[in-house]
Design a protein around this motif. Structure first.
Motif, PDB file in Angstrom:
ATOM      1  N   VAL A 185       0.734  -1.345   0.050  1.00  0.00           N
ATOM      2  CA  VAL A 185      -0.080  -0.106   0.128  1.00  0.00           C
ATOM      3  C   VAL A 185       0.936   1.217  -0.119  1.00  0.00           C
ATOM      4  CG1 VAL A 185      -1.791   1.285   1.131  1.00  0.00           C
ATOM      5  CG2 VAL A 185      -1.748  -1.143   1.304  1.00  0.00           C
ATOM      6  N   GLU A 186       0.806   1.997  -1.187  1.00  0.00           N
ATOM      7  CA  GLU A 186       1.789   3.152  -1.206  1.00  0.00           C
ATOM      8  C   GLU A 186       1.041   4.591  -0.888  1.00  0.00           C
ATOM      9  OE1 GLU A 186       3.127   3.590  -5.018  1.00  0.00           O
ATOM     10  OE2 GLU A 186       4.069   5.258  -4.849  1.00  0.00           O
ATOM     11  N   TYR A 187       1.689   5.601  -0.350  1.00  0.00           N
ATOM     12  CA  TYR A 187       0.732   6.621   0.211  1.00  0.00           C
ATOM     13  C   TYR A 187       1.466   7.880  -0.692  1.00  0.00           C
ATOM     14  CZ  TYR A 187       5.024   6.807   3.142  1.00  0.00           C
ATOM     15  OH  TYR A 187       6.470   6.752   3.500  1.00  0.00           O
ATOM     16  N   ILE A 229      12.434   1.064  -8.424  1.00  0.00           N
ATOM     17  CA  ILE A 229      12.789   2.216  -9.060  1.00  0.00           C
ATOM     18  C   ILE A 229      11.254   2.653  -9.639  1.00  0.00           C
ATOM     19  CG2 ILE A 229      13.939   3.759 -10.869  1.00  0.00           C
ATOM     20  CD1 ILE A 229      15.942   1.721 -10.771  1.00  0.00           C
ATOM     21  N   ASP A 230      10.907   3.939  -9.140  1.00  0.00           N
ATOM     22  CA  ASP A 230      10.042   4.648 -10.070  1.00  0.00           C
ATOM     23  C   ASP A 230      10.358   5.898 -10.581  1.00  0.00           C
ATOM     24  OD1 ASP A 230       7.383   5.311 -10.740  1.00  0.00           O
ATOM     25  OD2 ASP A 230       6.216   5.374  -8.578  1.00  0.00           O
ATOM     26  N   GLN A 231      10.623   5.779 -11.750  1.00  0.00           N
ATOM     27  CA  GLN A 231      11.128   7.087 -12.086  1.00  0.00           C
ATOM     28  C   GLN A 231      10.841   7.021 -13.869  1.00  0.00           C
ATOM     29  OE1 GLN A 231      15.503   7.338  -9.807  1.00  0.00           O
ATOM     30  NE2 GLN A 231      15.495   7.214 -11.963  1.00  0.00           N
ATOM     31  N   VAL A 238       7.151   2.694   0.630  1.00  0.00           N
ATOM     32  CA  VAL A 238       7.594   3.924   0.506  1.00  0.00           C
ATOM     33  C   VAL A 238       8.077   4.563  -0.576  1.00  0.00           C
ATOM     34  CG1 VAL A 238       9.302   5.500   1.870  1.00  0.00           C
ATOM     35  CG2 VAL A 238       8.141   3.666   3.179  1.00  0.00           C
ATOM     36  N   ASP A 239       7.421   5.212  -1.243  1.00  0.00           N
ATOM     37  CA  ASP A 239       7.925   5.997  -2.434  1.00  0.00           C
ATOM     38  C   ASP A 239       8.692   7.471  -1.916  1.00  0.00           C
ATOM     39  OD1 ASP A 239       8.215   8.010  -4.528  1.00  0.00           O
ATOM     40  OD2 ASP A 239       6.905   6.567  -5.623  1.00  0.00           O
ATOM     41  N   THR A 240      10.006   7.456  -2.147  1.00  0.00           N
ATOM     42  CA  THR A 240      10.863   8.614  -1.713  1.00  0.00           C
ATOM     43  C   THR A 240      10.373   9.820  -2.026  1.00  0.00           C
ATOM     44  OG1 THR A 240      12.675   8.184  -3.346  1.00  0.00           O
ATOM     45  CG2 THR A 240      12.906   7.039  -1.056  1.00  0.00           C
TER      46      THR A 240
HETATM   47 MN    MN Z   1       5.392   5.218  -6.898  1.00  0.00          MN
END
Ligand code: MN
Ligand code: RM4
Ligand code: MN
Length: 396
Positions: free
Chosen positions: A183-185, A291-293, A218-220
């Protein structure tokens, strides 16, 4: 660097894997426009080929995150084709990401939509994604929701919280025993007044409500600027609720810039907290590094190689912190010694040891240079340029 430290760098890299995002190889833009790259991937086959190439050069990216709407033309029926591509290009399917933000139906939310029929549609889509993940033997179904509202008073925040609990619980019940739900916030964007899962506390409560196989992602880039992300990481680790990361860097908000380009010490501090947890608990933390870029200006494959390289460097630096001495310094509140142990590790040039690790693993010592000299970019540019110039597609 002394040889025990070199060994530590090598051992750290042996255990470090980071997942590539399929959407990072496709043409993307800002909300103002899109600069089309002639070599960008447009098909799932091309995304696998590019990811396979990054993995071949770095040896650190054996999995590819997939976005269901963008990568599975035919939903669950696309699974055999995707599995075959994974096999051909030497990269396994990684986390499966449902898309709960692009369909017109989601204008006022997905699991938080006041219309029960749309909430059902969202649950169905996530359940399909769980099935896709199962068929591909992917462990993680990774959920990010754009749900929220733009103006005060326009929706019931508490009702939506309850709908989220119900929806997530229903989906959790469909997970196989070896699957996880992440679960991402994110504090804001696209919603600008309230976001249903705005921070780690909300994500934690919802993950707990969903069931025992749910964890927080956790997406930085998904924090307010002053927030102490490594503290969040430490707390989630202590609660056994940290499932994974989406890595990127940012200067302002969710900028999705290259990891470490703005604040490499931040990422180092996160890795340090993880290593410190592993040291104290005596085993590896079960965390998916991803990685989410989406690079709009840099070449996509180059930027991914650069990201992986920087991630390896920061991870290796964190492995150099002398934790025994750190504990002793902390115990006696010797602040300067404690802080210096982090600073010394961060300042150490680990690149020679990483080059050695690469040559020991039959990898190019300089993956970026090998990419630039290898001819792959020229080949895909000539194959894809005409098609890409003609088709200015949507986000992915
Ligand atoms: Mn993300
Ligand atoms: C969001 C979030 C999600 C990603 C989408 C494309 O901001 O980071 O993880 O799937 O962007
Ligand atoms: Mn994001």
């Amino acid at each position: 660097m002394q040889s025990p430290l070199i060994d530590r760098v090598h051992a750290a890299l042996d255990g470090f894997r980071i997942e590539l995002p399929s959407w990072g190889f496709a043409n993307t833009g800002t909300r103002f426009g899109k600069f089309v790259q002639p070599a960008a991937a447009a098909t799932i086959e091309e995304k696998f080929a590019d990811a396979g190439h990054v993995h071949a050069l770095t040896g650190a990216c054996p999995t590819l995150a997939l976005h269901v709407l963008w990568d599975f033309d035919d939903g669950v029926k696309s699974v055999p084709a995707v599995a075959a591509l994974a096999e051909r290009h030497g990269v396994r399917p990684g986390s499966i990401n449902p898309n709960l933000f692009q369909d017109q139906a989601y204008k006022f939310g997905s699991l938080g939509n006041p219309d029960p029929a749309i909430r059902r549609q969202a649950v169905r889509h996530i359940v399909d994604s769980v099935q896709i993940a199962g068929a591909l033997r992917s462990r993680d179904v990774s959920l990010w929701f754009a749900d929220g509202s733009n103006y005060p008073g326009t929706t019931s925040i508490r009702a939506r919280k309850q709908w989220f609990e119900e929806g997530l619980r229903e989906v959790h019940a469909r997970l196989a025993s070896d699957q996880r739900m992440l679960v991402e916030y994110k504090p804001f964007e696209p919603a600008f007044y309230h976001t249903d899962i705005a921070d780690w506390g909300m994500a934690l409560l919802l993950a707990r409500a969903a069931g025992p196989q749910a964890r927080v992602l956790v997406d930085t880039g998904h924090h307010y600027l002053a927030q102490n992300i490594e503290q969040i990481v430490s707390w989630l680790l202590a609660e056994d609720m940290l499932g994974g990361f989406h890595f990127n860097d940012r200067r302002y908000a969710d900028d999705d810039l290259t990891l470490g380009s703005i604040d490499p010490y931040q990422i180092f501090r996160i890795f340090h907290e993880i290593r410190s947890f592993e040291h104290d608990s005596g085993g590896p933390a079960d965390i998916a590094y991803m990685i989410d870029q989406s690079h709009n200006l840099k070449g996509k494959i180059e930027a991914m190689i650069q990201t992986v390289t920087v991630a390896q460097e920061l991870f290796a630096k964190a492995a150099l912190v002398d934790l025994e001495r750190l504990r002793a310094a902390q115990a006696s509140s010797d602040l300067v010694t404690a802080e210096s142990l982090l600073q010394d590790a961060f300042a150490t040039d680990v690149r020679p040891a990483i080059r050695e690790w690469r040559s020991g693993h039959q990898l190019p010592v300089d993956p970026l240079r090998a990419f630039r000299e290898g001819g792959y970019l020229e080949r895909i540019t000539s194959e894809r340029a005409g098609r890409n110039a003609a088709a200015v597609s949507s986000y992915a």
